[in-house]
Design a protein around this motif. Sequence first.
Motif, PDB file in Angstrom:
ATOM      1  N   ASN A   1      66.958  58.870  57.149  1.00  0.00           N
ATOM      2  CA  ASN A   1      66.128  60.061  57.166  1.00  0.00           C
ATOM      3  C   ASN A   1      66.335  60.830  58.477  1.00  0.00           C
ATOM      4  OD1 ASN A   1      64.028  61.945  57.205  1.00  0.00           O
ATOM      5  ND2 ASN A   1      62.619  60.559  56.135  1.00  0.00           N
TER       6      ASN A   1
ATOM      7  N   ASN B   1      64.524  62.819  59.789  1.00  0.00           N
ATOM      8  CA  ASN B   1      63.255  62.954  60.503  1.00  0.00           C
ATOM      9  C   ASN B   1      62.956  61.741  61.394  1.00  0.00           C
ATOM     10  OD1 ASN B   1      62.876  65.385  59.251  1.00  0.00           O
ATOM     11  ND2 ASN B   1      61.343  64.654  57.794  1.00  0.00           N
TER      12      ASN B   1
ATOM     13  N   TYR C   1      66.237  58.231  50.628  1.00  0.00           N
ATOM     14  CA  TYR C   1      65.326  58.622  51.694  1.00  0.00           C
ATOM     15  C   TYR C   1      64.077  57.778  51.634  1.00  0.00           C
ATOM     16  CZ  TYR C   1      68.076  62.684  52.912  1.00  0.00           C
ATOM     17  OH  TYR C   1      69.064  63.503  53.345  1.00  0.00           O
TER      18      TYR C   1
HETATM   19  C1  NAG Z   1      61.286  65.933  57.153  1.00  0.00           C
HETATM   20  O1  NAG Z   1      60.181  66.648  57.691  1.00  0.00           O
HETATM   21  C2  NAG Z   1      60.007  67.932  57.134  1.00  0.00           C
HETATM   22  C3  NAG Z   1      58.897  68.617  57.908  1.00  0.00           C
HETATM   23  O2  NAG Z   1      57.799  67.772  58.087  1.00  0.00           O
HETATM   24  C4  NAG Z   1      59.697  67.810  55.645  1.00  0.00           C
HETATM   25  O3  NAG Z   1      59.530  69.074  55.083  1.00  0.00           O
HETATM   26  C5  NAG Z   1      60.873  67.106  54.990  1.00  0.00           C
HETATM   27  O4  NAG Z   1      60.605  66.884  53.618  1.00  0.00           O
HETATM   28  C6  NAG Z   1      61.169  65.779  55.661  1.00  0.00           C
HETATM   29  N1  NAG Z   1      62.404  65.251  55.123  1.00  0.00           N
HETATM   30  C7  NAG Z   1      62.526  64.002  54.670  1.00  0.00           C
HETATM   31  C8  NAG Z   1      63.865  63.672  54.109  1.00  0.00           C
HETATM   32  O5  NAG Z   1      61.661  63.174  54.737  1.00  0.00           O
END
Ligand code: NAG
Length: 365
Positions: free
Chosen positions: A200, A202, A365
Amino acid sequence: MVQQRLPSFDGGRSGRRFILTLVAGTVFGFLSACLLITSTRDVPHMFSWVPGGSGLSRDPHHYSELESEVGPETEVKFHGDDEDFHKGEDRIAQDMARKVRVLCWIMTGPKNHQSKARHVKATWGKRCNILLFMSSAADASLPAVVLPVKEGRDNLWAKTKEAFKYAYEKYKDKVDWFMKADDDTYVVVENLRYMLSSYNPNSSLYFGCRFKPFVKQGYMSGGAGYVLSKEGLRKFVEEGLPDKTKCRPDNGGAEDVEMGKCLEKIGVRAMDTRDPHGRGRFFPFVPEHHLIPNHVDKNFWYWKYIYYDTKDGLNCCSDSAVSFHYVSPNMMYVLEYLIYHLRPYGISHSLERSSPDRPSTLIEY
Ligand SMILES: *[C@@H]1O[C@H](CO)[C@@H](O)[C@H](O)[C@H]1NC(C)=O
C-alpha cells in the motif's frame, strides 16, 4: 579493502590472461593510489574497486569505468516501433501500469545528457508513468529538470534531496511510488510494479538492494535504484528535510547512506525485496557479476555489505528481477532486445499469480 591477488575474473577468457599478467603490477599500483585518494572520503561506493576492473575488462564495478561509454549515435529502431509486432502481449502490464503508478527520476548531469540519459529514455525509462531527468542544466531534448545544485559526486546528496522534493511537490497526486535510479541503472519497470502491487503506497515503505552497514535497519544501494512509497516520501519531504536532527542538512555524505539514515529516523521501513525463493530483485552490478559464481571476489565489499545471505550463480536473481547497475548505454539496448523481444519458440512464461485470466489477483491492498 583492496585484495592483494587478482580474482578469478577472466576464468574462461584465456585470451586476456596475458594482458592480466602484463598489467597486474600497474593495476595494483593504480589501485593503491586510488585507495589512498578515496579512503579520505566517506563514500562507501568509492571502495568499489575490483582488481582487474580497470580497463582490463568491460565488466564495470565502478562508476568511472562507464564514463567514456556513449552508446549508439543514431536512434535504435526496434521492431514494434512501427508495426504492432508484439501487440496484445502486454495487456496485463498495461492494466497494472494504471493501478501501480510509478514516477522514475534519473540522477544525471550535463555531461551525461546525450551519452547516458538519452538511452534511458529510449529504453526502459519510457515505461515509467512519469520520467524525470534531474540535472543542473536545461536540455530540451530530454527534457531535464534544472535543480539548484552543483554538479559532481560531492553534491549527490543535495541533488537527491532537491529531486525528491521536486517530484513530490509536482507529482504527489499523479503517482503512488517514486523511484530514484542512475543513468546507468536498467530497470524492468513491469517487475517493479508487480512487486509493489502487493503493498500500500499509504504505508511508509522503502525498497531496493538492502545493505547492512551504517544504518540499523540497513539502507538501499543507490546504484541499484530505490523506491519510496508516496507516504514514505511525504514524511521525507515534510518531516525529514526540514529537521536537521533527522536528515543531514548539508550537501556532503554518500547519497544512499544519508537517505537510509534519514528514512530510519522518520520511520520509513526498509523492506525485503527478495522473491519467495529468496532470490534478489535489485542488483548493484550487471547481471554477469551476480550470475557467474566467484565473478565477484569473496573479499569484495559487496559480500560484507549485502543484508541478506545471498547466493551467486543462477540462484542469485529472481525471475522477476527489477534492476541492474553499471549498465552501459549499448547494454541497455541489448537488454531491451533480450527482455522484450527475444522469445524461445514454444515456451510461454508466466510469473506466479500472473495468470492472464485472473489479473485482478495481482493487486493485494
Ligand atoms: C490512501 O489514502 C488515500 C487518502 O486517505 C485514500 O483515498 C486511498 O484510498 C488510500 N489508498 C489505499 C490503496 O489504501
